[in-house]
Design a protein around this motif. Structure first.
Motif, short mmCIF file in Angstrom:
data_model
loop_
_atom_site.label_atom_id
_atom_site.label_comp_id
_atom_site.label_asym_id
_atom_site.label_seq_id
_atom_site.Cartn_x
_atom_site.Cartn_y
_atom_site.Cartn_z
N VAL A 102 0.86 -1.18 0.00
CA VAL A 102 0.00 0.00 0.00
C VAL A 102 0.90 1.23 0.00
O VAL A 102 2.11 1.12 -0.13
N GLY A 103 0.32 2.39 0.16
CA GLY A 103 1.09 3.62 0.04
C GLY A 103 2.00 3.94 1.22
O GLY A 103 1.95 3.30 2.27
N GLN A 104 2.80 4.97 1.00
CA GLN A 104 3.61 5.53 2.08
C GLN A 104 2.64 6.15 3.10
O GLN A 104 1.49 6.43 2.77
N PRO A 105 3.10 6.39 4.34
CA PRO A 105 2.19 6.95 5.34
C PRO A 105 1.49 8.23 4.88
O PRO A 105 0.29 8.39 5.08
N ALA A 152 -1.21 -2.04 -4.47
CA ALA A 152 -2.57 -1.51 -4.45
C ALA A 152 -2.59 -0.03 -4.83
O ALA A 152 -1.80 0.76 -4.32
N GLU A 153 -3.51 0.31 -5.72
CA GLU A 153 -3.78 1.70 -6.05
C GLU A 153 -4.98 2.20 -5.26
O GLU A 153 -5.06 3.38 -4.92
N ARG A 154 -5.91 1.28 -4.99
CA ARG A 154 -7.13 1.61 -4.28
C ARG A 154 -7.42 0.54 -3.24
O ARG A 154 -7.19 -0.64 -3.48
N VAL A 155 -7.95 0.99 -2.10
CA VAL A 155 -8.30 0.10 -1.00
C VAL A 155 -9.77 0.33 -0.69
O VAL A 155 -10.21 1.49 -0.58
N ILE A 156 -10.53 -0.75 -0.55
CA ILE A 156 -11.94 -0.63 -0.20
C ILE A 156 -12.14 -1.39 1.11
O ILE A 156 -11.83 -2.57 1.22
N ILE A 157 -12.65 -0.67 2.11
CA ILE A 157 -12.96 -1.25 3.42
C ILE A 157 -14.37 -0.83 3.79
O ILE A 157 -14.71 0.36 3.75
N ALA A 158 -15.22 -1.81 4.12
CA ALA A 158 -16.61 -1.56 4.51
C ALA A 158 -17.32 -0.70 3.46
O ALA A 158 -18.08 0.22 3.79
N GLY A 159 -17.05 -0.99 2.19
CA GLY A 159 -17.72 -0.29 1.11
C GLY A 159 -17.18 1.09 0.78
O GLY A 159 -17.64 1.74 -0.15
N ARG A 160 -16.18 1.55 1.52
CA ARG A 160 -15.63 2.89 1.27
C ARG A 160 -14.31 2.77 0.50
O ARG A 160 -13.44 1.98 0.88
N THR A 183 -9.39 -7.28 9.36
CA THR A 183 -10.18 -6.39 8.51
C THR A 183 -10.39 -7.02 7.14
O THR A 183 -9.45 -7.49 6.50
N GLU A 184 -11.64 -7.03 6.69
CA GLU A 184 -11.96 -7.49 5.33
C GLU A 184 -11.63 -6.35 4.37
O GLU A 184 -12.01 -5.20 4.61
N VAL A 185 -10.94 -6.68 3.29
CA VAL A 185 -10.44 -5.64 2.39
C VAL A 185 -10.56 -6.08 0.93
O VAL A 185 -10.49 -7.28 0.63
N ILE A 186 -10.79 -5.11 0.06
CA ILE A 186 -10.69 -5.31 -1.38
C ILE A 186 -9.58 -4.38 -1.85
O ILE A 186 -9.59 -3.19 -1.52
N LEU A 187 -8.64 -4.93 -2.58
CA LEU A 187 -7.51 -4.15 -3.08
C LEU A 187 -7.55 -4.17 -4.60
O LEU A 187 -7.73 -5.23 -5.21
N ARG A 188 -7.39 -3.00 -5.20
CA ARG A 188 -7.33 -2.89 -6.66
C ARG A 188 -6.02 -2.27 -7.05
O ARG A 188 -5.59 -1.28 -6.44
N GLY A 189 -5.38 -2.84 -8.04
CA GLY A 189 -4.08 -2.33 -8.48
C GLY A 189 -3.48 -3.25 -9.52
O GLY A 189 -4.16 -3.65 -10.46
#
Length: 126
Positions: free
Chosen positions: A70-73, A109-117, A90-96
């Protein structure tokens, strides 16, 4: 400090550096090690090593265990993603993009989805 202690310290630091190299190589800046196609991974975070140069998540996805960069802090923070959100369990969806070498279960990962966000780590990448 005695010469013997200096040598022992140098040997210890060299050993530490050598054991860290595979992990550092994985977290190398850039995208050249990734495939050009879009990739999505869904699973449960089992471990997180967050910080510089990039955060690393271990994700259980079915029968496979993946490493996701994932990204830098500062990048995670800009996207609204906190360290607490990336806690084990944590349940996660990662897109990248996954590693170009399909034998490696590694992705960036370019995008992280947690709890639909959606947390867009790289809004400048489509």
């Amino acid at each position: 400090m005695s010469l013997q202690r200096r040598r022992l310290l140098a040997a210890g630091l060299a050993t530490l550096a050598l054991t860290a190299l595979p992990r550092l190589a994985l977290a190398h800046h850039g995208w050249r090690w990734t495939d050009t196609g879009e990739f999505e991974l869904s699973g449960i975070i089992t471990a997180a090593e967050l910080g510089n140069p990039h955060g690393l998540l271990t994700v259980q996805a079915g029968d496979e265990v993946w490493t996701a960069e994932v990204g830098q802090p500062w990048r995670n923070e800009a996207a609204g993603l906190t360290d607490a959100m990336l806690a084990p369990g944590t349940e996660v969806i990662l897109r990248g993009h996954r590693a170009a070498d399909a034998a490696r279960l590694v992705m960036k990962a370019e995008r992280v989805i947690i709890a639909g966000r959606l947390y867009d780590l790289y809004p400048d990448r489509s």
